[in-house]
Design a protein around this motif. Structure first.
Motif, PDB file in Angstrom:
ATOM      1  N   SER A  45     -53.404  -8.254 -51.148  1.00  0.00           N
ATOM      2  CA  SER A  45     -52.775  -7.069 -51.784  1.00  0.00           C
ATOM      3  C   SER A  45     -53.402  -7.479 -53.039  1.00  0.00           C
ATOM      4  CB  SER A  45     -51.170  -7.321 -52.044  1.00  0.00           C
ATOM      5  OG  SER A  45     -50.809  -7.055 -50.856  1.00  0.00           O
ATOM      6  N   HIS A  46     -53.671  -6.678 -54.624  1.00  0.00           N
ATOM      7  CA  HIS A  46     -53.739  -6.937 -55.770  1.00  0.00           C
ATOM      8  C   HIS A  46     -53.515  -5.770 -56.800  1.00  0.00           C
ATOM      9  CE1 HIS A  46     -56.323  -9.148 -58.407  1.00  0.00           C
ATOM     10  NE2 HIS A  46     -56.344  -7.816 -59.269  1.00  0.00           N
ATOM     11  N   SER A  47     -53.017  -6.349 -57.843  1.00  0.00           N
ATOM     12  CA  SER A  47     -52.768  -5.219 -58.539  1.00  0.00           C
ATOM     13  C   SER A  47     -52.495  -5.313 -59.742  1.00  0.00           C
ATOM     14  CB  SER A  47     -50.938  -5.247 -58.880  1.00  0.00           C
ATOM     15  OG  SER A  47     -50.411  -4.899 -57.026  1.00  0.00           O
ATOM     16  N   TYR A  48     -52.915  -4.024 -60.522  1.00  0.00           N
ATOM     17  CA  TYR A  48     -53.699  -4.598 -62.210  1.00  0.00           C
ATOM     18  C   TYR A  48     -51.806  -3.885 -63.313  1.00  0.00           C
ATOM     19  CZ  TYR A  48     -58.462  -4.626 -60.267  1.00  0.00           C
ATOM     20  OH  TYR A  48     -59.427  -4.830 -59.228  1.00  0.00           O
ATOM     21  N   GLY A  49     -51.488  -4.576 -63.423  1.00  0.00           N
ATOM     22  CA  GLY A  49     -50.711  -4.203 -63.792  1.00  0.00           C
ATOM     23  C   GLY A  49     -49.653  -3.849 -63.120  1.00  0.00           C
ATOM     24  N   ALA A  53     -54.396  -1.814 -56.420  1.00  0.00           N
ATOM     25  CA  ALA A  53     -55.368  -1.676 -55.663  1.00  0.00           C
ATOM     26  C   ALA A  53     -55.251  -1.991 -54.255  1.00  0.00           C
ATOM     27  CB  ALA A  53     -56.480  -2.329 -56.927  1.00  0.00           C
ATOM     28  N   LEU A  54     -54.998  -2.378 -54.057  1.00  0.00           N
ATOM     29  CA  LEU A  54     -55.436  -3.596 -52.713  1.00  0.00           C
ATOM     30  C   LEU A  54     -53.589  -3.198 -52.055  1.00  0.00           C
ATOM     31  CD1 LEU A  54     -58.283  -5.366 -52.928  1.00  0.00           C
ATOM     32  CD2 LEU A  54     -58.143  -3.185 -51.867  1.00  0.00           C
ATOM     33  N   ILE A  55     -53.316  -3.089 -50.805  1.00  0.00           N
ATOM     34  CA  ILE A  55     -52.309  -3.262 -50.097  1.00  0.00           C
ATOM     35  C   ILE A  55     -52.175  -3.562 -48.603  1.00  0.00           C
ATOM     36  CG2 ILE A  55     -50.144  -2.187 -49.097  1.00  0.00           C
ATOM     37  CD1 ILE A  55     -51.740  -0.260 -52.643  1.00  0.00           C
ATOM     38  N   ASP A  56     -52.050  -5.003 -48.643  1.00  0.00           N
ATOM     39  CA  ASP A  56     -52.210  -5.726 -47.374  1.00  0.00           C
ATOM     40  C   ASP A  56     -53.016  -5.217 -46.437  1.00  0.00           C
ATOM     41  OD1 ASP A  56     -50.886  -7.316 -44.761  1.00  0.00           O
ATOM     42  OD2 ASP A  56     -49.984  -5.628 -44.598  1.00  0.00           O
ATOM     43  N   VAL A  57     -54.205  -5.603 -47.373  1.00  0.00           N
ATOM     44  CA  VAL A  57     -55.687  -5.077 -46.592  1.00  0.00           C
ATOM     45  C   VAL A  57     -55.904  -6.517 -45.860  1.00  0.00           C
ATOM     46  CG1 VAL A  57     -58.131  -5.182 -46.761  1.00  0.00           C
ATOM     47  CG2 VAL A  57     -56.428  -3.578 -48.652  1.00  0.00           C
ATOM     48  N   GLY A  58     -56.305  -5.818 -44.450  1.00  0.00           N
ATOM     49  CA  GLY A  58     -57.480  -7.066 -43.520  1.00  0.00           C
ATOM     50  C   GLY A  58     -58.149  -6.655 -42.077  1.00  0.00           C
ATOM     51  N   PHE A  59     -59.012  -7.466 -41.994  1.00  0.00           N
ATOM     52  CA  PHE A  59     -59.749  -6.833 -41.211  1.00  0.00           C
ATOM     53  C   PHE A  59     -61.242  -8.436 -41.186  1.00  0.00           C
ATOM     54  CE2 PHE A  59     -62.365  -5.120 -45.056  1.00  0.00           C
ATOM     55  CZ  PHE A  59     -63.225  -5.678 -45.388  1.00  0.00           C
ATOM     56  N   ASP A  60     -62.177  -8.322 -39.883  1.00  0.00           N
ATOM     57  CA  ASP A  60     -63.262  -9.106 -40.048  1.00  0.00           C
ATOM     58  C   ASP A  60     -64.149  -8.443 -39.633  1.00  0.00           C
ATOM     59  OD1 ASP A  60     -60.840 -11.341 -39.955  1.00  0.00           O
ATOM     60  OD2 ASP A  60     -60.687 -11.320 -37.697  1.00  0.00           O
ATOM     61  N   VAL A  61     -64.860 -10.336 -40.590  1.00  0.00           N
ATOM     62  CA  VAL A  61     -66.873  -9.310 -39.942  1.00  0.00           C
ATOM     63  C   VAL A  61     -67.413 -10.226 -39.296  1.00  0.00           C
ATOM     64  CG1 VAL A  61     -68.468  -8.559 -40.688  1.00  0.00           C
ATOM     65  CG2 VAL A  61     -66.748  -8.245 -42.148  1.00  0.00           C
ATOM     66  N   ALA A  75     -61.398   3.693 -54.185  1.00  0.00           N
ATOM     67  CA  ALA A  75     -60.819   3.914 -53.018  1.00  0.00           C
ATOM     68  C   ALA A  75     -59.918   1.447 -53.216  1.00  0.00           C
ATOM     69  CB  ALA A  75     -61.370   3.262 -51.900  1.00  0.00           C
ATOM     70  N   GLY A  76     -61.099   1.414 -53.488  1.00  0.00           N
ATOM     71  CA  GLY A  76     -60.581  -0.298 -53.502  1.00  0.00           C
ATOM     72  C   GLY A  76     -61.570  -1.768 -52.859  1.00  0.00           C
ATOM     73  N   LYS A  77     -63.152  -1.169 -52.805  1.00  0.00           N
ATOM     74  CA  LYS A  77     -63.684  -1.515 -52.135  1.00  0.00           C
ATOM     75  C   LYS A  77     -64.217  -1.955 -53.767  1.00  0.00           C
ATOM     76  CE  LYS A  77     -67.036   1.852 -51.427  1.00  0.00           C
ATOM     77  NZ  LYS A  77     -66.084   2.698 -52.053  1.00  0.00           N
ATOM     78  N   SER A  78     -65.113  -2.190 -55.123  1.00  0.00           N
ATOM     79  CA  SER A  78     -65.591  -3.606 -56.116  1.00  0.00           C
ATOM     80  C   SER A  78     -64.124  -4.638 -56.235  1.00  0.00           C
ATOM     81  CB  SER A  78     -65.738  -2.197 -57.431  1.00  0.00           C
ATOM     82  OG  SER A  78     -66.542  -1.424 -57.021  1.00  0.00           O
ATOM     83  N   GLN A 244     -57.051   4.762 -50.750  1.00  0.00           N
ATOM     84  CA  GLN A 244     -56.096   4.248 -52.065  1.00  0.00           C
ATOM     85  C   GLN A 244     -55.655   2.813 -51.993  1.00  0.00           C
ATOM     86  OE1 GLN A 244     -53.498   7.200 -51.409  1.00  0.00           O
ATOM     87  NE2 GLN A 244     -54.700   9.089 -52.378  1.00  0.00           N
ATOM     88  N   GLY A 245     -56.508   1.763 -51.132  1.00  0.00           N
ATOM     89  CA  GLY A 245     -55.696   0.384 -51.223  1.00  0.00           C
ATOM     90  C   GLY A 245     -55.168  -0.039 -49.654  1.00  0.00           C
ATOM     91  N   HIS A 246     -55.507   1.453 -49.125  1.00  0.00           N
ATOM     92  CA  HIS A 246     -55.241   0.941 -47.743  1.00  0.00           C
ATOM     93  C   HIS A 246     -56.171   1.040 -46.604  1.00  0.00           C
ATOM     94  CE1 HIS A 246     -50.559   1.794 -48.019  1.00  0.00           C
ATOM     95  NE2 HIS A 246     -50.871   2.254 -49.793  1.00  0.00           N
ATOM     96  N   VAL A 247     -56.127   0.229 -45.672  1.00  0.00           N
ATOM     97  CA  VAL A 247     -56.810   0.073 -44.800  1.00  0.00           C
ATOM     98  C   VAL A 247     -56.524   1.403 -43.444  1.00  0.00           C
ATOM     99  CG1 VAL A 247     -58.164  -1.083 -42.273  1.00  0.00           C
ATOM    100  CG2 VAL A 247     -58.088  -2.066 -44.443  1.00  0.00           C
ATOM    101  N   LEU A 248     -57.305   2.369 -42.657  1.00  0.00           N
ATOM    102  CA  LEU A 248     -56.589   2.818 -42.610  1.00  0.00           C
ATOM    103  C   LEU A 248     -57.156   2.732 -41.245  1.00  0.00           C
ATOM    104  CD1 LEU A 248     -56.892   6.340 -44.606  1.00  0.00           C
ATOM    105  CD2 LEU A 248     -54.612   4.608 -44.858  1.00  0.00           C
TER     106      LEU A 248
END
Length: 282
Positions: A45-49, A53-61, A75-78, A244-248
């Motif tokens: 997760s990551h916030s700007y104030g 921007a990201l909320i509990d993102v998780g996945f593998d490559v 969406a939060g990619k960058s 919107q910061g979530h992995v759907l």
């Protein structure tokens, strides 16, 4: 600091924080356990104030795979790429590259990583080869070995005849191919590309995608390809939908389509993001 400056800073930081590459024999392959994910993101997760921007993102490559990270602008990619490359510090969660935590083992992790950011990060007044030699020096690669590697990567991407050309004389597609070549100089096993085809014509886009997919098939490189374009995703790819910061959704394309009850990626994306936004699916 603008996006162009941020991209340059991240590119150079990724190189200078990976000094371990200088201590490896020039042609020694970097071997990794194929069972270990090339990239693992867990609970990030990551916030700007106050803005999240990201909320509990998780996945593998997986190693030697092509994973498309699909999301609209914002969406939060960058932000995610900035965390993976350590331009931003991780606030919550864990990111590892072939099992190396980027916070605890940054040199070991980043030596396995190549990055192509959306903004151009080339020096337009230097030649093609000079850009490569400069980047190689940041990685601690000796000049003779750097020139040999430069010749190899330029031949691989079809720019061998432009080694002495000023970068400003290249087309947009050629500049992007040069950035991919630069990212391969230290022989990474994981390649991140953030909206790599933005601003390119149809043929240049197809050429870039073909080169990257060839790296997966022939060199065994794991790829995370961030995009907002549905037609860049193939049926045999792995897919992560970020909104919107979530992995759907995440998984093989066929699996994502099945879970969304959709016939194609476009329809799946619209249904999933419509549900997340609180709107109805089209």
């Amino acid at each position: 600091m603008g996006r162009h400056d941020i991209a340059i800073a991240a590119t150079e930081m990724t190189a200078t924080e990976a000094p371990a590459i200088a201590h490896s024999p020039p042609d020694a392959p970097i071997r990794q356990d194929a069972a270990v994910p090339a990239l693992s993101i867990a609970g990030v997760s990551h916030s700007y104030g106050a803005r999240r921007a990201l909320i509990d993102v998780g996945f593998d490559v997986a190693p030697a795979s092509f994973t498309a990270l699909l999301g609209l602008n914002g969406a939060g990619k960058s932000t995610l790429f900035s965390l993976i490359t350590r331009l931003f510090g991780i606030q919550t969660g864990r990111i590892s590259i072939f099992g190396h935590d980027i916070g605890r083992e940054p040199s070991e992790a980043l030596r396995l990583l190549g990055v192509v950011f959306q903004p151009r990060t080339l020096d337009l007044d230097l030649s093609v080869m000079q850009n490569l030699l400069y980047h190689a020096a940041l990685h601690g690669i000796g000049r003779r070995d750097a020139r040999r590697r430069g010749d190899e990567v330029l031949a691989r991407i079809g720019l061998a005849d432009r080694a002495g050309s000023k970068v400003r004389d290249l087309s947009g597609g050629q500049m992007r191919r040069l950035e991919i070549a630069r990212s391969l100089l230290h022989r990474p096993l994981l390649l991140l590309l953030d909206e790599a085809t933005v601003g390119l014509d149809v043929k240049a886009r197809a050429d870039i995608l073909s080169h990257v997919r060839q790296l997966v098939a022939e060199e065994g490189i794991g790829v995370l390809w961030a995009t907002h374009l549905f037609d860049e995703i193939m049926p045999n790819d792995n897919l992560v939908i970020l909104h919107q910061g979530h992995v759907l959704a995440r998984g093989e394309v066929a699996s994502v389509l099945g879970e969304a009850g959709a016939q194609d990626v476009n329809a799946a994306f619209m249904r999933l993001t419509g549900a997340r936004s609180g709107g109805s699916a089209p």
